[in-house]
Motif scaffolding. Sequence first.
Motif, PDB file in Angstrom:
ATOM      1  N   VAL A 106      61.092  51.555  -2.405  1.00  0.00           N
ATOM      2  CA  VAL A 106      60.465  51.831  -1.415  1.00  0.00           C
ATOM      3  C   VAL A 106      61.175  51.589   0.033  1.00  0.00           C
ATOM      4  CG1 VAL A 106      58.236  51.273  -0.170  1.00  0.00           C
ATOM      5  CG2 VAL A 106      58.515  51.483  -2.869  1.00  0.00           C
ATOM      6  N   MET A 107      61.862  50.357   0.191  1.00  0.00           N
ATOM      7  CA  MET A 107      62.361  50.241   1.480  1.00  0.00           C
ATOM      8  C   MET A 107      63.588  51.173   1.718  1.00  0.00           C
ATOM      9  SD  MET A 107      65.116  46.955   2.384  1.00  0.00           S
ATOM     10  CE  MET A 107      66.253  48.030   1.135  1.00  0.00           C
ATOM     11  N   LEU A 108      64.003  51.816   1.002  1.00  0.00           N
ATOM     12  CA  LEU A 108      65.480  52.674   1.042  1.00  0.00           C
ATOM     13  C   LEU A 108      64.549  53.977   1.424  1.00  0.00           C
ATOM     14  CD1 LEU A 108      67.783  52.160  -1.793  1.00  0.00           C
ATOM     15  CD2 LEU A 108      68.078  51.744   0.820  1.00  0.00           C
ATOM     16  N   ALA A 109      63.495  54.377   0.931  1.00  0.00           N
ATOM     17  CA  ALA A 109      62.717  55.412   1.135  1.00  0.00           C
ATOM     18  C   ALA A 109      62.380  55.744   2.716  1.00  0.00           C
ATOM     19  CB  ALA A 109      61.517  55.641   0.463  1.00  0.00           C
ATOM     20  N   VAL A 110      61.862  54.076   3.250  1.00  0.00           N
ATOM     21  CA  VAL A 110      61.334  54.282   4.542  1.00  0.00           C
ATOM     22  C   VAL A 110      62.662  54.282   5.397  1.00  0.00           C
ATOM     23  CG1 VAL A 110      60.568  52.145   6.261  1.00  0.00           C
ATOM     24  CG2 VAL A 110      59.427  52.639   3.968  1.00  0.00           C
ATOM     25  N   MET A 111      63.563  53.930   4.964  1.00  0.00           N
ATOM     26  CA  MET A 111      65.033  53.937   5.886  1.00  0.00           C
ATOM     27  C   MET A 111      65.413  55.582   6.033  1.00  0.00           C
ATOM     28  SD  MET A 111      67.277  50.739   4.361  1.00  0.00           S
ATOM     29  CE  MET A 111      68.630  51.163   5.616  1.00  0.00           C
ATOM     30  N   SER A 112      64.417  56.466   5.585  1.00  0.00           N
ATOM     31  CA  SER A 112      64.898  57.647   6.069  1.00  0.00           C
ATOM     32  C   SER A 112      64.389  58.008   7.431  1.00  0.00           C
ATOM     33  CB  SER A 112      63.949  58.537   5.058  1.00  0.00           C
ATOM     34  OG  SER A 112      62.914  58.491   5.232  1.00  0.00           O
ATOM     35  N   PHE A 113      63.736  56.905   7.896  1.00  0.00           N
ATOM     36  CA  PHE A 113      63.032  57.036   9.320  1.00  0.00           C
ATOM     37  C   PHE A 113      61.938  57.951   9.548  1.00  0.00           C
ATOM     38  CE2 PHE A 113      67.140  54.464   9.788  1.00  0.00           C
ATOM     39  CZ  PHE A 113      66.722  53.479  10.564  1.00  0.00           C
ATOM     40  N   ASN A 114      61.375  58.507   8.655  1.00  0.00           N
ATOM     41  CA  ASN A 114      60.252  59.470   8.606  1.00  0.00           C
ATOM     42  C   ASN A 114      59.117  58.840   9.127  1.00  0.00           C
ATOM     43  OD1 ASN A 114      58.076  61.255   7.280  1.00  0.00           O
ATOM     44  ND2 ASN A 114      59.642  62.692   8.185  1.00  0.00           N
ATOM     45  N   VAL A 115      58.283  59.147   9.601  1.00  0.00           N
ATOM     46  CA  VAL A 115      57.049  58.312  10.221  1.00  0.00           C
ATOM     47  C   VAL A 115      56.177  58.619   8.935  1.00  0.00           C
ATOM     48  CG1 VAL A 115      55.197  57.906  11.620  1.00  0.00           C
ATOM     49  CG2 VAL A 115      57.399  58.302  12.418  1.00  0.00           C
ATOM     50  N   GLY A 116      55.846  59.602   8.307  1.00  0.00           N
ATOM     51  CA  GLY A 116      55.263  59.966   7.138  1.00  0.00           C
ATOM     52  C   GLY A 116      55.387  59.100   6.104  1.00  0.00           C
ATOM     53  N   VAL A 117      56.703  58.981   5.670  1.00  0.00           N
ATOM     54  CA  VAL A 117      57.137  57.885   4.672  1.00  0.00           C
ATOM     55  C   VAL A 117      56.637  56.715   4.910  1.00  0.00           C
ATOM     56  CG1 VAL A 117      59.360  57.145   3.456  1.00  0.00           C
ATOM     57  CG2 VAL A 117      59.153  59.246   3.982  1.00  0.00           C
ATOM     58  N   LEU A 118      57.059  56.143   6.063  1.00  0.00           N
ATOM     59  CA  LEU A 118      56.570  54.794   6.495  1.00  0.00           C
ATOM     60  C   LEU A 118      55.051  54.624   6.358  1.00  0.00           C
ATOM     61  CD1 LEU A 118      57.049  51.960   7.627  1.00  0.00           C
ATOM     62  CD2 LEU A 118      56.640  53.107  10.019  1.00  0.00           C
ATOM     63  N   ILE A 119      54.250  55.531   6.670  1.00  0.00           N
ATOM     64  CA  ILE A 119      52.799  55.516   6.607  1.00  0.00           C
ATOM     65  C   ILE A 119      52.405  55.478   5.178  1.00  0.00           C
ATOM     66  CG2 ILE A 119      50.682  56.669   7.031  1.00  0.00           C
ATOM     67  CD1 ILE A 119      51.866  57.339   9.673  1.00  0.00           C
ATOM     68  N   ALA A 120      53.053  56.381   4.334  1.00  0.00           N
ATOM     69  CA  ALA A 120      52.783  56.306   2.775  1.00  0.00           C
ATOM     70  C   ALA A 120      53.169  55.221   2.046  1.00  0.00           C
ATOM     71  CB  ALA A 120      53.591  57.656   2.132  1.00  0.00           C
ATOM     72  N   ALA A 121      54.256  54.480   2.632  1.00  0.00           N
ATOM     73  CA  ALA A 121      54.472  53.089   2.161  1.00  0.00           C
ATOM     74  C   ALA A 121      53.743  52.102   2.535  1.00  0.00           C
ATOM     75  CB  ALA A 121      56.084  52.568   2.572  1.00  0.00           C
ATOM     76  N   ILE A 122      53.135  51.987   3.673  1.00  0.00           N
ATOM     77  CA  ILE A 122      52.089  50.973   4.017  1.00  0.00           C
ATOM     78  C   ILE A 122      50.884  51.205   3.270  1.00  0.00           C
ATOM     79  CG2 ILE A 122      50.830  50.196   6.090  1.00  0.00           C
ATOM     80  CD1 ILE A 122      53.189  50.760   7.745  1.00  0.00           C
ATOM     81  N   VAL A 123      50.329  52.602   3.312  1.00  0.00           N
ATOM     82  CA  VAL A 123      49.014  52.838   2.720  1.00  0.00           C
ATOM     83  C   VAL A 123      49.252  52.662   1.022  1.00  0.00           C
ATOM     84  CG1 VAL A 123      47.503  54.746   1.868  1.00  0.00           C
ATOM     85  CG2 VAL A 123      48.353  54.458   4.190  1.00  0.00           C
ATOM     86  N   GLY A 124      50.323  52.929   0.467  1.00  0.00           N
ATOM     87  CA  GLY A 124      50.421  52.518  -0.831  1.00  0.00           C
ATOM     88  C   GLY A 124      50.408  50.951  -1.205  1.00  0.00           C
ATOM     89  N   HIS A 125      51.120  50.215  -0.285  1.00  0.00           N
ATOM     90  CA  HIS A 125      51.239  48.626  -0.390  1.00  0.00           C
ATOM     91  C   HIS A 125      49.689  48.143  -0.356  1.00  0.00           C
ATOM     92  CE1 HIS A 125      55.165  47.457  -1.134  1.00  0.00           C
ATOM     93  NE2 HIS A 125      55.662  48.525  -0.543  1.00  0.00           N
TER      94      HIS A 125
END
Length: 157
Positions: A106-125
């Motif tokens: 998940v951390m590596l996915a967030v490191m794509s720097f895409n805001v949508g990915v960041l939001i998806a990770a936060i909502v998932g957690h």
Amino acid sequence: MEMNGGSSMMAPSPPESGMGGMEHMGGGGMMHMTFFWGKRVQILFTGWPGDQGIGMYLLSLLCVLLVAALVELLSGVSRRVASSMPITGLSLTALHALRIGLAYLVMLAVMSFNVGVLIAAIVGHALGFLFTGSGLFKWSRPTVDPAGGDAFSSTKA
């Protein structure tokens, strides 16, 4: 500057692309170095979802959300299992290793720097914690032992 052998050292020239915040990656892809909005992103694997359309981008966001929720689920499960039934240290260690491995993905996915990915990770957690650790649902409430402490406390009264 002259060095041994007559070769010269020069400072590298700035990128010519004018794409501030982006660096060139091997294979013709671009890697953002600042947060950005957009469906053209690479998450974890080359070309995924890439430029395959909004449907694949949304599917990749759903995958990130589900993996983040699974990290929280595994955290709650390991706490509950460790406190309610005898289990070997090796089994808990394997569960912990799986949870940490998924958290790193998940951390590596967030490191794509895409805001949508960041939001998806936060909502998932957040959803994972809501269902497994918040106590909002009957199955997510901490169990109380006869000695007066709850299953998540480290000391007993």
